[in-house]
Design a protein around this motif. Structure first.
Motif, PDB file in Angstrom:
ATOM      1  N   ILE A  11      -9.976  12.056  -3.249  1.00 44.25           N
ATOM      2  CA  ILE A  11     -11.165  11.247  -2.650  1.00 44.25           C
ATOM      3  C   ILE A  11     -10.874  10.065  -2.397  1.00 44.25           C
ATOM      4  CG2 ILE A  11     -13.223  11.523  -3.402  1.00 44.25           C
ATOM      5  CD1 ILE A  11     -12.658  13.670  -5.480  1.00 44.25           C
ATOM      6  N   GLY A  12     -10.600   8.932  -3.351  1.00 46.91           N
ATOM      7  CA  GLY A  12     -10.174   7.725  -2.626  1.00 46.91           C
ATOM      8  C   GLY A  12      -9.878   7.814  -1.226  1.00 46.91           C
ATOM      9  N   ASN A  13      -9.081   8.839  -1.278  1.00 43.00           N
ATOM     10  CA  ASN A  13      -8.306   8.451   0.549  1.00 43.00           C
ATOM     11  C   ASN A  13      -9.154   8.622   1.491  1.00 43.00           C
ATOM     12  OD1 ASN A  13      -5.916   7.430   2.778  1.00 43.00           O
ATOM     13  ND2 ASN A  13      -6.238   9.649   2.592  1.00 43.00           N
ATOM     14  N   LEU A  14      -9.809   9.385   1.239  1.00 39.76           N
ATOM     15  CA  LEU A  14     -11.217  10.255   2.192  1.00 39.76           C
ATOM     16  C   LEU A  14     -12.259   9.737   2.753  1.00 39.76           C
ATOM     17  CD1 LEU A  14     -11.711  12.387   4.000  1.00 39.76           C
ATOM     18  CD2 LEU A  14     -13.496  13.562   2.147  1.00 39.76           C
ATOM     19  N   LEU A  15     -12.375   8.718   1.954  1.00 37.29           N
ATOM     20  CA  LEU A  15     -13.853   7.588   1.352  1.00 37.29           C
ATOM     21  C   LEU A  15     -13.012   6.539   2.572  1.00 37.29           C
ATOM     22  CD1 LEU A  15     -15.482   7.760  -2.346  1.00 37.29           C
ATOM     23  CD2 LEU A  15     -15.853   9.095   0.085  1.00 37.29           C
ATOM     24  N   VAL A  16     -11.929   6.000   2.019  1.00 33.77           N
ATOM     25  CA  VAL A  16     -11.510   4.870   2.985  1.00 33.77           C
ATOM     26  C   VAL A  16     -11.437   5.443   4.626  1.00 33.77           C
ATOM     27  CG1 VAL A  16      -9.303   3.455   3.457  1.00 33.77           C
ATOM     28  CG2 VAL A  16      -9.831   3.889   1.161  1.00 33.77           C
ATOM     29  N   GLN A  65       4.384  -6.924  15.657  1.00 35.23           N
ATOM     30  CA  GLN A  65       5.966  -7.482  15.107  1.00 35.23           C
ATOM     31  C   GLN A  65       6.003  -7.726  13.945  1.00 35.23           C
ATOM     32  OE1 GLN A  65       8.151  -9.711  18.608  1.00 35.23           O
ATOM     33  NE2 GLN A  65       6.272  -9.719  19.164  1.00 35.23           N
ATOM     34  N   THR A  66       5.032  -7.728  12.980  1.00 36.02           N
ATOM     35  CA  THR A  66       5.234  -8.000  11.723  1.00 36.02           C
ATOM     36  C   THR A  66       5.407  -6.827  11.250  1.00 36.02           C
ATOM     37  OG1 THR A  66       2.656  -8.475  11.307  1.00 36.02           O
ATOM     38  CG2 THR A  66       4.279 -10.749  11.827  1.00 36.02           C
ATOM     39  N   SER A  67       5.890  -7.207   9.363  1.00 28.25           N
ATOM     40  CA  SER A  67       5.239  -6.021   8.648  1.00 28.25           C
ATOM     41  C   SER A  67       4.227  -6.399   7.847  1.00 28.25           C
ATOM     42  CB  SER A  67       7.193  -6.183   7.473  1.00 28.25           C
ATOM     43  OG  SER A  67       6.836  -7.638   6.918  1.00 28.25           O
ATOM     44  N   ALA A  68       3.516  -7.470   7.921  1.00 27.05           N
ATOM     45  CA  ALA A  68       2.489  -7.887   6.603  1.00 27.05           C
ATOM     46  C   ALA A  68       1.066  -6.635   8.723  1.00 27.05           C
ATOM     47  CB  ALA A  68       1.239  -9.029   7.493  1.00 27.05           C
ATOM     48  N   LEU A  69       1.525  -6.823   9.335  1.00 21.71           N
ATOM     49  CA  LEU A  69       0.412  -5.445  10.102  1.00 21.71           C
ATOM     50  C   LEU A  69       1.017  -4.266   9.508  1.00 21.71           C
ATOM     51  CD1 LEU A  69      -1.872  -5.522  12.394  1.00 21.71           C
ATOM     52  CD2 LEU A  69       0.447  -4.012  13.650  1.00 21.71           C
ATOM     53  N   LEU A  70       2.001  -3.976   9.438  1.00 25.20           N
ATOM     54  CA  LEU A  70       2.068  -2.492   9.146  1.00 25.20           C
ATOM     55  C   LEU A  70       1.444  -2.098   7.868  1.00 25.20           C
ATOM     56  CD1 LEU A  70       3.805   0.645   9.203  1.00 25.20           C
ATOM     57  CD2 LEU A  70       5.705  -0.717   7.954  1.00 25.20           C
ATOM     58  N   ALA A  74      -1.031   0.841   7.246  1.00 29.17           N
ATOM     59  CA  ALA A  74      -0.758   1.815   6.103  1.00 29.17           C
ATOM     60  C   ALA A  74      -1.459   2.938   5.252  1.00 29.17           C
ATOM     61  CB  ALA A  74       0.671   2.136   6.292  1.00 29.17           C
ATOM     62  N   ALA A  75      -2.172   1.092   4.691  1.00 29.87           N
ATOM     63  CA  ALA A  75      -3.135   1.287   3.454  1.00 29.87           C
ATOM     64  C   ALA A  75      -4.327   2.367   3.889  1.00 29.87           C
ATOM     65  CB  ALA A  75      -3.350  -0.463   3.821  1.00 29.87           C
ATOM     66  N   GLY A  76      -3.441   3.127   2.395  1.00 27.05           N
ATOM     67  CA  GLY A  76      -5.154   4.040   2.374  1.00 27.05           C
ATOM     68  C   GLY A  76      -3.850   5.527   2.435  1.00 27.05           C
ATOM     69  N   LYS A  77      -3.381   5.625   2.869  1.00 30.57           N
ATOM     70  CA  LYS A  77      -1.777   6.618   3.660  1.00 30.57           C
ATOM     71  C   LYS A  77      -0.794   6.656   3.064  1.00 30.57           C
ATOM     72  CE  LYS A  77      -5.092   9.732   6.785  1.00 30.57           C
ATOM     73  NZ  LYS A  77      -5.348  10.798   5.892  1.00 30.57           N
ATOM     74  N   VAL A  78      -0.137   5.736   3.414  1.00 28.44           N
ATOM     75  CA  VAL A  78       1.623   4.932   2.676  1.00 28.44           C
ATOM     76  C   VAL A  78       1.423   3.890   2.644  1.00 28.44           C
ATOM     77  CG1 VAL A  78       3.759   5.060   3.865  1.00 28.44           C
ATOM     78  CG2 VAL A  78       2.279   6.462   5.084  1.00 28.44           C
ATOM     79  N   ARG A 181      -4.036   4.555  11.484  1.00 27.27           N
ATOM     80  CA  ARG A 181      -3.841   3.737  11.719  1.00 27.27           C
ATOM     81  C   ARG A 181      -4.076   2.576  12.997  1.00 27.27           C
ATOM     82  NH1 ARG A 181       2.757   2.807  11.742  1.00 27.27           N
ATOM     83  NH2 ARG A 181       2.330   1.990  13.670  1.00 27.27           N
ATOM     84  N   GLN A 182      -4.887   3.125  13.447  1.00 26.48           N
ATOM     85  CA  GLN A 182      -5.865   2.426  14.840  1.00 26.48           C
ATOM     86  C   GLN A 182      -7.331   2.690  14.768  1.00 26.48           C
ATOM     87  OE1 GLN A 182      -5.248   4.033  19.077  1.00 26.48           O
ATOM     88  NE2 GLN A 182      -3.157   5.002  18.692  1.00 26.48           N
ATOM     89  N   LYS A 183      -7.867   3.400  13.532  1.00 24.46           N
ATOM     90  CA  LYS A 183      -8.708   3.108  13.589  1.00 24.46           C
ATOM     91  C   LYS A 183      -8.597   1.400  12.580  1.00 24.46           C
ATOM     92  CE  LYS A 183     -10.739   7.002  13.170  1.00 24.46           C
ATOM     93  NZ  LYS A 183     -11.794   8.635  12.569  1.00 24.46           N
ATOM     94  N   ARG A 184      -7.333   1.568  11.523  1.00 21.79           N
ATOM     95  CA  ARG A 184      -7.446   0.466  10.626  1.00 21.79           C
ATOM     96  C   ARG A 184      -7.519  -0.932  11.964  1.00 21.79           C
ATOM     97  NH1 ARG A 184      -7.793  -0.387   5.048  1.00 21.79           N
ATOM     98  NH2 ARG A 184      -6.071  -2.037   5.213  1.00 21.79           N
ATOM     99  N   TRP A 185      -6.688  -0.664  12.989  1.00 27.65           N
ATOM    100  CA  TRP A 185      -6.572  -2.282  13.955  1.00 27.65           C
ATOM    101  C   TRP A 185      -8.150  -1.953  14.181  1.00 27.65           C
ATOM    102  CZ3 TRP A 185      -3.548  -5.053  16.478  1.00 27.65           C
ATOM    103  CH2 TRP A 185      -2.094  -4.694  16.206  1.00 27.65           C
ATOM    104  N   GLN A 186      -8.944  -1.527  14.437  1.00 28.54           N
ATOM    105  CA  GLN A 186     -10.221  -2.301  14.993  1.00 28.54           C
ATOM    106  C   GLN A 186     -10.723  -3.065  13.852  1.00 28.54           C
ATOM    107  OE1 GLN A 186     -12.385  -1.020  17.666  1.00 28.54           O
ATOM    108  NE2 GLN A 186     -10.033  -0.095  17.816  1.00 28.54           N
ATOM    109  N   LEU A 187      -9.727  -2.892  12.393  1.00 27.39           N
ATOM    110  CA  LEU A 187     -10.352  -3.760  11.432  1.00 27.39           C
ATOM    111  C   LEU A 187     -10.302  -5.281  12.013  1.00 27.39           C
ATOM    112  CD1 LEU A 187     -11.049  -1.572   8.185  1.00 27.39           C
ATOM    113  CD2 LEU A 187     -12.659  -2.483   9.773  1.00 27.39           C
TER     114      LEU A 187
END
Length: 192
Positions: A11-16, A65-70, A74-78, A181-187
């Motif tokens: 449920i938390g993942n869905l809300l994220v 090119q950074t692991s920080a972006l990955l 991915a947060a919330g899914k992986v 992931r692409q929605k998180r890119w908006q953030l």
């Protein structure tokens, strides 16, 4: 892990996912394609997810090119647990890194997942990996950035997926993951 904890995490993942900024320009498609795997022709899927992101191409290219972006997108899914204890800060062409993947942060999937950085093309803004694990025998990922204006890019994820009888299931989940992931890119673009 108790069933209640699993339900709460899902449920938390869905809300994220719902709370992430919507990306009205986001499109996705899945195609069946034929590829060669272990000297035989198999049916794989090609997943393409595209969106516009309000960010300069140079800033986006540095971040991709950074692991920080990955880890952020991915947060919330992986959640990734690199086998070496950490990822390199910057991806390097020719490197291979290995990680355990925890779906939704707790559910192990695929065993050790390996990522080989096949191409990092600064001129054309393309980053391409060949990836694999026990479940996703082929997970070849290409990120392409195209400049639309000084402060807008077209961002494309193209993934070739083959997992035997699990191909359809893996592709279904991957579609959700790459949209996330692409929605998180908006953030990411808002934080600039």
């Amino acid at each position: 892990m108790s069933r209640l904890k699993v339900v709460v995490l899902l449920i938390g993942n869905l809300l994220v996912s719902i709370s992430c900024i919507s990306n009205k320009g986001l499109t996705s498609k899945v195609e069946r394609i034929q590829i060669t795997y272990k000297n035989r022709v198999v049916t794989a899927r090609k997943l393409t997810v595209v969106s516009q992101i309000p960010i300069s191409i140079d800033t986006a290219w540095k971040k991709v090119q950074t692991s920080a972006l990955l880890n952020f997108v991915a947060a919330g899914k992986v959640k990734f647990k690199p086998t070496e204890g950490h990822f390199p800060q910057i991806w390097q062409e020719g490197d291979t890194v290995s990680t355990k993947m925890l779906i939704y942060g707790f559910l192990p999937f695929g065993g050790i997942h390996s990522l080989y950085f096949e191409k990092i093309d600064t001129v054309n803004k393309v980053l391409q990996t060949k990836e694999w694990d026990k479940s996703a025998k082929i997970w070849n990922h290409k990120i392409s950035l195209k400049k639309l204006s000084e402060k807008n890019i077209m961002y494309e994820d193209e993934i070739i997926i083959y997992g035997g009888v699990m191909t359809g299931f893996i592709t279904y989940w991957a579609k959700s993951f790459y949209k996330h992931r692409q929605k998180r890119w908006q953030l990411v673009s808002e934080g600039i």
